[in-house]
Design a protein around this motif. Structure first.
Motif, mmCIF file in Angstrom:
data_model
loop_
_atom_site.group_PDB
_atom_site.id
_atom_site.type_symbol
_atom_site.label_atom_id
_atom_site.label_comp_id
_atom_site.label_asym_id
_atom_site.label_seq_id
_atom_site.Cartn_x
_atom_site.Cartn_y
_atom_site.Cartn_z
ATOM 1 N N UNK A 3 62.480 44.078 64.175
ATOM 2 C CA UNK A 3 62.569 43.599 65.556
ATOM 3 C C UNK A 3 63.134 42.183 65.605
ATOM 4 N N UNK A 4 62.687 41.324 64.702
ATOM 5 C CA UNK A 4 63.169 39.943 64.700
ATOM 6 C C UNK A 4 64.627 39.851 64.261
ATOM 7 N N UNK A 5 65.011 40.633 63.259
ATOM 8 C CA UNK A 5 66.407 40.603 62.805
ATOM 9 C C UNK A 5 67.351 41.185 63.861
ATOM 10 N N UNK A 6 66.835 42.054 64.713
ATOM 11 C CA UNK A 6 67.647 42.642 65.783
ATOM 12 C C UNK A 6 67.728 41.738 67.004
ATOM 13 N N UNK A 7 66.847 40.772 67.086
ATOM 14 C CA UNK A 7 66.733 39.948 68.295
ATOM 15 C C UNK A 7 68.031 39.220 68.623
ATOM 16 N N UNK A 8 68.657 38.607 67.624
ATOM 17 C CA UNK A 8 69.879 37.846 67.877
ATOM 18 C C UNK A 8 70.951 38.738 68.496
ATOM 19 N N UNK A 9 71.127 39.922 67.939
ATOM 20 C CA UNK A 9 72.189 40.810 68.390
ATOM 21 C C UNK A 9 71.894 41.339 69.789
ATOM 22 N N UNK A 10 70.665 41.749 70.024
ATOM 23 C CA UNK A 10 70.304 42.280 71.344
ATOM 24 C C UNK A 10 70.401 41.204 72.423
ATOM 25 N N UNK A 11 69.951 39.991 72.093
ATOM 26 C CA UNK A 11 70.038 38.902 73.068
ATOM 27 C C UNK A 11 71.500 38.547 73.360
ATOM 28 N N UNK A 12 72.340 38.614 72.330
ATOM 29 C CA UNK A 12 73.766 38.347 72.537
ATOM 30 C C UNK A 12 74.385 39.396 73.444
ATOM 31 N N UNK A 13 74.078 40.656 73.180
ATOM 32 C CA UNK A 13 74.606 41.733 74.030
ATOM 33 C C UNK A 13 74.175 41.541 75.487
ATOM 34 N N UNK A 14 72.945 41.149 75.706
ATOM 35 C CA UNK A 14 72.450 40.950 77.070
ATOM 36 C C UNK A 14 73.204 39.825 77.777
ATOM 37 N N UNK A 15 73.539 38.777 77.033
ATOM 38 C CA UNK A 15 74.304 37.674 77.630
ATOM 39 C C UNK A 15 75.738 38.118 77.948
ATOM 40 N N UNK A 16 76.326 38.902 77.087
ATOM 41 C CA UNK A 16 77.672 39.415 77.356
ATOM 42 C C UNK A 16 77.656 40.311 78.595
ATOM 43 N N UNK A 17 76.604 41.131 78.713
ATOM 44 C CA UNK A 17 76.467 42.018 79.876
ATOM 45 C C UNK A 17 76.295 41.205 81.156
#
Length: 391
Positions: free
Chosen positions: A213-227
Motif C-alpha cells: 500500500x505504501x509503495x503504491x501510494x506515490x503512483x496512485x496519488x500522482x494519477x489522482x493529481x493528473x486526473x
C-alpha cells in the motif's frame, strides 16, 4: 523478421471509444525515445515532421516519446521536456498538426529517477542531484554521450515525494496547454514511478515505502493529481511488472502481490487505459549470468483484475496476434513500437496486408548527437518510406 498480416484485421482496425475520445482503430503508436530534440530539449521542426508522418499513417492514438517533466539528465541526450514555455509552444505545433491529420495524441510524462546522471548536460544545468525513492543505485547502464561512458550512480533519496507529485501535476497542466488529448504516466522500465513500486529500489521506512500500500501510494496519488487536470478518461499508465530493464524486478510472489493490489486500485480511477508491457528479451539484462526479468504471463496474471479501464498490450505484438486478442476481448488495443520506427504508416500497411518489416538500424535509433547535420538527424528518423502498394 516480419510481423505477419495474413488474417482479416477487422477487430484491430475497428473504432474504440475512450470516454469522450474516439479512436478510429485500435493500432496505437508506442512512446519511442529518438533523441532528435537538438540542440537542447525543445521539440523542433524535424520532430514535427516525424509526428505528422506517423499521424498521416492513421493510428488510433499516438503516444509521444517520453517527455521529461523536469530538467533531468537522461540515458539518451536530446530528449524533449515540458517544463517551460518554449517547450509548450513547440509541442503546440506538433499536437495541432497531428490533430489536423485526424489523430489523437497523448503525452508520456517521464521522470528518470535514479537512471539519470549528474554529469548529463541537462542534469548539470538543473543544479539538482539525481533523485530517487531511496539511495540505491541501479546496476549496469552506460551513458554513451558522457566521456568515459559511466554507469549509474547512487541517487539522493527524495525527502518529500509530494514535491515530485507536484512536478507531475505541473507537467500535466503544461501538456493540456500544449494541446495533448491526454497523458500517459510512464510507470515502467525502471524509471522513477517504477522505482517507487518496486521493493528492490524503494526501501523507505516512512509512509511511502515498505508495504504494498505504501509503495503504491506515490503512483496512485500522482494519477489522482493528473486526473484533477485532465479528467479520468484522459489519464493512463504504462507498467512493466516483468521488470529486467534498468535493474528492476521483485521475487515473483511479491511482484504478483504488488501489481495485483496496485492495478486493482488504479483501475478504480477509471483510466483512459492501462498499458501492460510483457516480456521481451531485448529489454532484459543479465547480471552474474542470470536474466534480471521476473518472467510471467502478463495477461493471465493481470487481465482479470482490470474491470473498468481499457487494456492495451505492448511489446512484440503482431497484427495477427492483436486481432485474436482483441476479438477474444483479452485486450482492447495493441501498442506497436519498433514497427512505427521503420514504417510511418503501420495501420495502412495492416489494412493493405503488407508485412511489417521490423529490421531497425540501431546505429540511428537514438540519434547522432547535437552537433549533427540535418541530413544526419533525418537518417533513420524521417526517411523511411510510406507503403504505395501491396507486396
Amino acid at each position: 523478421m516480419a510481423n505477419t498480416t495474413t488474417a482479416n484485421h477487422s477487430a484491430l482496425l475497428s473504432p474504440l471509444a475512450i470516454g469522450p475520445l474516439k479512436m478510429p482503430n485500435r493500432v496505437v503508436m508506442s512512446a519511442l525515445t529518438r533523441s532528435r530534440c537538438v540542440p537542447t530539449n525543445v521539440p523542433n521542426d524535424l520532430n514535427l515532421e516525424y509526428y505528422v508522418q506517423r499521424a498521416r499513417g492513421g493510428p488510433g492514438l499516438i503516444i509521444s516519446e517520453g517527455i521529461l517533466i523536469v530538467q533531468q539528465g537522461t540515458e539518451w541526450q536530446n530528449a524533449p521536456g515540458i517544463w517551460n514555455k518554449e517547450q509548450v509552444e513547440a509541442w503546440k505545433k506538433i499536437t495541432s498538426a497531428v490533430h489536423a491529420e485526424g489523430c489523437l495524441i497523448f503525452a508520456q510524462l517521464w521522470h528518470l529517477g535514479r537512471t539519470s546522471h549528474p554529469d548529463a548536460p541537462e542534469q548539470k544545468a538543473s543544479g539538482e542531484p539525481v533523485f530517487a525513492p531511496s539511495a540505491i543505485s541501479a546496476r549496469g547502464g552506460k551513458f554513451r554521450f558522457i566521456p568515459g561512458m559511466p554507469g549509474y550512480v547512487t541517487p539522493t533519496a527524495i525527502d518529500d515525494p509530494r514535491v515530485l507529485i507536484e512536478q507531475f501535476k505541473q507537467s500535466a497542466i503544461n501538456a493540456k496547454e500544449a494541446g495533448f488529448d491526454g497523458v500517459e504516466l510512464h510507470g515502467g522500465s525502471g524509471y522513477l514511478v517504477h522505482q517507487f513500486l518496486d521493493s528492490t529500489s524503494n526501501v523507505r521506512t516512512d509512509s511511502w515505502g515498505g508495504s504494498v500500500e505504501n509503495r503504491s501510494r506515490f503512483v496512485l496519488d500522482t494519477l489522482k493529481e493528473l486526473i484533477s487536470i485532465f479528467g479520468n478518461k484522459r489519464v493512463s499508465i504504462k507498467l512493466s511488472p516483468i521488470g529486467g530493464y534498468n535493474d528492476m524486478g521483485m521475487p515473483i510472489e511479491e511482484t504478483l502481490n504488488t501489481y495485483n493490489y496496485f492495478i486493482s486500485e488504479a483501475d478504480k480511477l477509471d483510466l483512459a487505459y492501462i498499458c501492460m508491457m510483457r516480456y521481451l528479451p531485448f529489454l532484459d539484462v543479465i547480471y552474474d549470468g542470470v536474466p534480471r526479468a521476473i518472467q510471467h504471463d502478463t495477461l493471465t496474471s493481470y487481465r482479470p483484475i482490470i474491470q473498468r479501464s481499457p487494456l492495451f498490450l505492448n511489446c512484440g505484438v503482431t497484427p495477427d496476434e492483436a486481432e485474436a486478442l482483441i476479438s477474444s476481448k483479452q485486450i482492447d488495443a495493441a501498442v506497436f513500437g519498433m514497427p512505427f520506427i521503420s514504417h510511418p504508416d503501420v495501420p495502412k500497411r495492416i489494412a493493405m496486408g503488407i508485412p511489417l518489416d521490423t529490421q531497425i538500424d540501431f546505429a540511428t535509433l537514438y540519434g547522432p548527437g547535437p552537433q549533427a547535420s540535418l541530413e544526419e538527424l533525418r537518417k533513420g528518423y524521417t526517411d523511411y518510406p510510406e507503403a504505395t502498394h501491396k507486396s
